[in-house]
Design an enzyme around this catalytic site. Structure first.
Site, PDB file in Angstrom:
ATOM      1  N   GLU A 244       7.819  -4.352  -4.682  1.00 20.30           N
ATOM      2  CA  GLU A 244       6.593  -4.527  -3.892  1.00 20.30           C
ATOM      3  C   GLU A 244       6.941  -4.072  -2.492  1.00 20.30           C
ATOM      4  OE1 GLU A 244       4.177  -5.308  -1.383  1.00 20.30           O
ATOM      5  OE2 GLU A 244       4.694  -7.433  -1.500  1.00 20.30           O
ATOM      6  N   CYS A 278       1.900  -6.497   4.574  1.00 19.95           N
ATOM      7  CA  CYS A 278       1.937  -5.251   3.798  1.00 19.95           C
ATOM      8  C   CYS A 278       0.543  -4.844   3.342  1.00 19.95           C
ATOM      9  CB  CYS A 278       2.879  -5.396   2.608  1.00 19.95           C
ATOM     10  SG  CYS A 278       2.450  -6.703   1.451  1.00 19.95           S
TER      11      CYS A 278
END
Length: 497
Positions: A244, A278
């Site tokens: 990720e 993010c």
């Protein structure tokens, strides 16, 4: 991740500092590679017990962990504030997300790992066919500093629920938060063997040692550059990885959007947690017919927002340099500051910055900024917005504001998660899988897909009874068997219907 340091001085310590003041928050052991290997070995021994527990028992252990975190919520959130810098209220929001994942994983693991029967087909009608899921074994989780509770727990809880044990390496910038979460699990489950959930602490060398160890999967959250190193190192042992990584997440504001609602959402999505998210907003594409209204509404939303009040400092000092480079370069390339500007940089704080008219090829539009800076671009139509939104190497999340066409626009975006008419909604729904593509990584955590990611699939075929004359895998097969086979193939596949 580079060569692991194999010689760690016994008296070396990992020092955690408050990013706002520089004051010492905690000192933790700095684990050498040999100690990482020992932690993995303890987890391997514990896996023999944990994986054999009925999933209901694992569920109870996870729910006890969640309850313990709730009881100590004030202390945990104060620690997040001290180590990461985010306001305590935001730390509580992060904890709420993490608790939701623990509870969802605990309650749905039984369904996710349940065996399922599949049809064996006509030629194998005397067989029973099953697909079963098994735990991988030991999972290594390497967590980030920007959401030091929710992000790692989004892997840890699902890995544990699926029957794996976990060795967790928190970021060197927020190690005390990681230690707190691991110790809470142990305190909530004193009857479990040591090693079901363990932690190792250190910098890059410690993470490299975990990747190179005998774990069965690495779940890593971090930058694309480090993700490539993790993947290359894991390839030496053919260890699977779940990555990720970063994002350059766009927002599309269509002509039929609720413009004021969109501006409110973008202000928060771009600036909360000092932009260190993010899936935070980094680019906005707004249709020309509503661009003026959107600019005005966004300025109004950010008029009284300041770092050190609405959000905290930059957790990592080096990230200030990235924001400065993108800001100065964008202004030199012809961009204009709608909100903020160079004066917004007052390390360790950065006030909100909104830029317009930045060339699409500029790093501020193509590279992850990871700070409270967002670029707004006016587009002619949704078609152009979609094309530009899909124009980076990242593909993590996106947001669409449109009253009538939101889902249709969302389906055209090249990314793993999309929220329509709300900001980051998918992050608060544990049943939805989370992950990206391209430089945003691959694999999924959360939801059933996340539980499946921490299991291996095993196919089982069991013969229930023989069919005389139709045993095919044998040297005793005779001409009569082949005549039956040809007749069966003609009947099954000889006609297009």
């Amino acid at each position: 991740m580079g060569e692991a340091d194999t010689t760690a001085a016994p008296d070396r310590r990992l020092r955690s500092l408050d990013p706002a003041t520089g004051n010492l928050v905690a000192e933790l052991p700095l684990h050498a590679p040999a100690e990482v290997g020992e932690a993995v070995h303890r987890a391997r021994r514990a896996a023999e017990y944990w994986s054999e527990l009925p999933w209901q028992e694992r569920r109870r252990a996870l729910l006890r962990w969640a309850a313990h975190l709730v009881r100590d919520a004030d202390a945990l959130c104060a620690l997040v504030h001290a180590e990461n810098g985010k306001p305590a209220d935001d730390a509580y929001l992060e904890l709420a997300l993490a608790l939701g994942h623990i509870r969802w994983a605990a309650r749905h693991a039984g369904r996710a790992v349940a065996a399922r029967r599949v049809a064996p087909g006509t030629l194998m009608a005397n067989f029973q066919a099953r697909v079963e899921r098994r735990p991988l074994g030991v999972v290594g989780v390497i967590g980030p500093w920007n959401y030091p509770v929710n992000t790692p727990i989004g892997s840890i809880a699902y890995a544990l629920a699926a029957g794996n044990t976990v060795v967790f390496k928190p970021s060197e910038h927020t190690p005390a938060v990681g230690r707190f979460c691991v110790e809470a699990f142990t305190a909530a489950n004193p009857g479990l063997p040591v090693g079901v959930l363990g932690a190792v602490f250190g910098e890059g060398g410690t993470g490299a040692a975990l990747v190179a160890s005998a774990v069965d999967l690495i779940a890593f959250t971090g930058s694309a550059a480090t993700g490539r190193k993790v993947m290359a190192s894991a390839a030496e042992r053919l260890t699977p990885v779940l990555l990720e990584l970063g994002g350059k997440d766009p927002v599309i504001v269509a002509a039929d959007a609720d413009v004021e609602s969109a501006a409110e959402a973008v202000a928060w999505g771009a600036m909360s947690n000092a932009g260190q998210t993010c899936i935070g907003v980094e680019r906005v594409y707004v249709e020309r017919s509503v661009a003026g209204r959107f600019h005005a509404a966004l300025r109004d939303e950010l008029r009284d927002i300041r770092a050190g009040g609405a959000y905290g400092p930059m957790t990592v000092p080096e990230q200030v340099d990235v924001v400065r480079r993108h800001l100065v370069g964008a202004l030199e390339a012809g961009g204009t500051a709608l909100v903020g500007g160079p004066d917004a940089l007052r390390p360790p704080y950065i006030d909100p910055i909104v830029l317009v008219d930045v060339p699409e090829s500029h790093p501020a539009m193509q590279e992850e900024t990871f700070g409270p800076l967002v670029v707004v671009r006016t587009v002619d139509d949704v078609e152009q917005a979609v094309q530009l939104a899909n124009g980076t190497r990242f593909g993590l999340g996106a947001t669409v504001f449109s009253r009538r066409h939101g889902l249709a626009i969302a389906r055209r975006l090249r990314c793993g998660t999309v929220s329509v008419n709300a900001m980051l909604a998918y992050a608060a729904i544990p049943a939805l899988p989370f992950g990206g593509m391209g430089d945003s990584g691959f694999g999924r955590i959360h939801g059933l897909e996340g539980l499946h990611a921490f299991t291996r699939t095993q196919a089982l075929a069991r013969r229930r009874f023989p069919i005389p004359g139709m045993t095919l895998p044998t040297f005793r097969r005779g001409p009569g068997t082949m005549r039956l086979l040809r007749a069966a193939l003609n009947r099954l596949h000889g006609h297009a219907r």
